[in-house]
Design a protein around this motif. Sequence first.
Motif, PDB file in Angstrom:
ATOM      1  N   SER A   2       0.798  -1.221   0.000  1.00 30.31           N
ATOM      2  CA  SER A   2       0.000   0.000   0.000  1.00 30.31           C
ATOM      3  C   SER A   2       0.836   1.278   0.000  1.00 30.31           C
ATOM      4  O   SER A   2       0.360   2.345  -0.380  1.00 30.31           O
ATOM      5  CB  SER A   2      -0.947   0.009   1.199  1.00 30.31           C
ATOM      6  OG  SER A   2      -0.204  -0.023   2.407  1.00 30.31           O
TER       7      SER A   2
ATOM      8  N   GLN B 161       3.416   3.261  -4.649  1.00 33.31           N
ATOM      9  CA  GLN B 161       2.499   3.725  -5.688  1.00 33.31           C
ATOM     10  C   GLN B 161       2.562   2.856  -6.942  1.00 33.31           C
ATOM     11  O   GLN B 161       1.535   2.459  -7.491  1.00 33.31           O
ATOM     12  CB  GLN B 161       2.830   5.180  -6.039  1.00 33.31           C
ATOM     13  CG  GLN B 161       2.197   5.711  -7.327  1.00 33.31           C
ATOM     14  CD  GLN B 161       0.784   6.210  -7.164  1.00 33.31           C
ATOM     15  OE1 GLN B 161       0.211   6.133  -6.080  1.00 33.31           O
ATOM     16  NE2 GLN B 161       0.222   6.727  -8.238  1.00 33.31           N
TER      17      GLN B 161
ATOM     18  N   PHE C   5       0.995  -0.535  -6.331  1.00 35.37           N
ATOM     19  CA  PHE C   5      -0.452  -0.371  -6.220  1.00 35.37           C
ATOM     20  C   PHE C   5      -1.099  -0.272  -7.595  1.00 35.37           C
ATOM     21  O   PHE C   5      -2.092  -0.947  -7.889  1.00 35.37           O
ATOM     22  CB  PHE C   5      -0.780   0.881  -5.400  1.00 35.37           C
ATOM     23  CG  PHE C   5      -2.224   1.307  -5.477  1.00 35.37           C
ATOM     24  CD1 PHE C   5      -3.180   0.714  -4.669  1.00 35.37           C
ATOM     25  CD2 PHE C   5      -2.631   2.286  -6.375  1.00 35.37           C
ATOM     26  CE1 PHE C   5      -4.511   1.088  -4.752  1.00 35.37           C
ATOM     27  CE2 PHE C   5      -3.964   2.672  -6.466  1.00 35.37           C
ATOM     28  CZ  PHE C   5      -4.905   2.075  -5.656  1.00 35.37           C
TER      29      PHE C   5
ATOM     30  N   TYR D 250      -2.329   8.378  -5.949  1.00 36.68           N
ATOM     31  CA  TYR D 250      -3.347   7.932  -4.989  1.00 36.68           C
ATOM     32  C   TYR D 250      -2.781   8.060  -3.573  1.00 36.68           C
ATOM     33  O   TYR D 250      -1.703   7.538  -3.285  1.00 36.68           O
ATOM     34  CB  TYR D 250      -3.739   6.485  -5.260  1.00 36.68           C
ATOM     35  CG  TYR D 250      -4.518   6.280  -6.541  1.00 36.68           C
ATOM     36  CD1 TYR D 250      -5.908   6.287  -6.542  1.00 36.68           C
ATOM     37  CD2 TYR D 250      -3.853   6.079  -7.753  1.00 36.68           C
ATOM     38  CE1 TYR D 250      -6.630   6.105  -7.718  1.00 36.68           C
ATOM     39  CE2 TYR D 250      -4.562   5.894  -8.928  1.00 36.68           C
ATOM     40  CZ  TYR D 250      -5.944   5.909  -8.904  1.00 36.68           C
ATOM     41  OH  TYR D 250      -6.637   5.733 -10.068  1.00 36.68           O
TER      42      TYR D 250
ATOM     43  N   ARG E  19      -5.809   4.429  -1.494  1.00 41.33           N
ATOM     44  CA  ARG E  19      -5.359   3.078  -1.842  1.00 41.33           C
ATOM     45  C   ARG E  19      -6.065   2.044  -0.970  1.00 41.33           C
ATOM     46  O   ARG E  19      -6.464   0.982  -1.452  1.00 41.33           O
ATOM     47  CB  ARG E  19      -3.844   2.963  -1.663  1.00 41.33           C
ATOM     48  CG  ARG E  19      -3.038   3.813  -2.635  1.00 41.33           C
ATOM     49  CD  ARG E  19      -1.555   3.721  -2.339  1.00 41.33           C
ATOM     50  NE  ARG E  19      -0.839   4.850  -2.905  1.00 41.33           N
ATOM     51  CZ  ARG E  19       0.422   5.140  -2.651  1.00 41.33           C
ATOM     52  NH1 ARG E  19       1.127   4.368  -1.825  1.00 41.33           N
ATOM     53  NH2 ARG E  19       1.008   6.189  -3.202  1.00 41.33           N
TER      54      ARG E  19
END
Length: 253
Positions: free
Chosen positions: A149, A152, A155, A195, A200
Motif C-alpha cells: 500500500s 504507488q 499499487f 493515490y 489506496r
Amino acid sequence: MSASSGLTSGSVGKVRPPKTSERVARELVNHIVDNDLAEGTKLPNEKQLVEVFDIGRTTLREALRLLETRGVITIRSGPGGGPVVRRPRPDDLRESLTLMLQFTGSSLTDVLDARLALEPMMAGLAAQRIDAEQVAELRRSVERMRENSENQAQFLQENQVFHSLVAEAAGSSVLWVFNETLKSIADGGVMGVEYSPPRRAAVAAAHEKIVDALASGDAHSAEEAMRQHMREAGEYWRRKYPELTSRGVRWLH
C-alpha cells in the motif's frame, strides 16, 4: 405489379476485388490460426512463400508489410531472418482506437464512462462463470495490494492485474479485449495520477467487496459492487484531476 428498385449495373459502383497482396495476407492469417502456430514460429522464407503463392516478390512484401502493421508477424533481418508469428495484443487495438478517439474529440471522461458501462457487465458474467482458483487469485491480488500500500507503482500495477483477472473470469474474449484496450487508454500511472494512502486502502476494500460478490455467485451484487467502485474511481479522478479528465484523448505512442 411490384415497383422497380431502379438497381442496375450502371447505377452502382464497381466492387473492387481484393488485391493479391490482401488475399495472400488473409491466407497467411488463416494458416497461422488454423494450425495454431505459437508466437515465435518461423514462417517459410521469402523464396518459399513466392513459390507457394505463385506471386512476385513485390506483392509478397506488400502482404508481409500489411501483416506486420496489424501485429500478426514480425520481420527479422539478417541471415536466417524472415517472417515470424506474433499474436496480436490489445495494445495493438489501443493504438488505432486512441487515434480514432482523438480525431472524434473524445475526452478521458468519455473513456471512463465506457468503462463504467463495461466493467459491471463483466463482473456480472464473472459471477456466473468464475472458478475457485480464479477467486483465490483475486483474493491474492487484494492481499498484494494491501501489502504494498505504500508503493504507488506496485499499487497501480496490482490495480491493473485485478481488473484484468475479473475480465478473464467473465469468459468473453471480445469483452476482455475491449476492457484491456480501454484500461490501457485510461492508465492512471501513465497519466501521472497519484493515490493517497487512504485512497489506496479504499480501493483495496472495494476490490475485496467485489471478490466476495463474485465468490457468492451473485451476479447482481457483483455488478453493483463493480459499478460503485468505478463510480468512486471516476469521481476521484474528476475531483483531483479535473484538467486531466476534461482534456481530449491523445495518442502517446
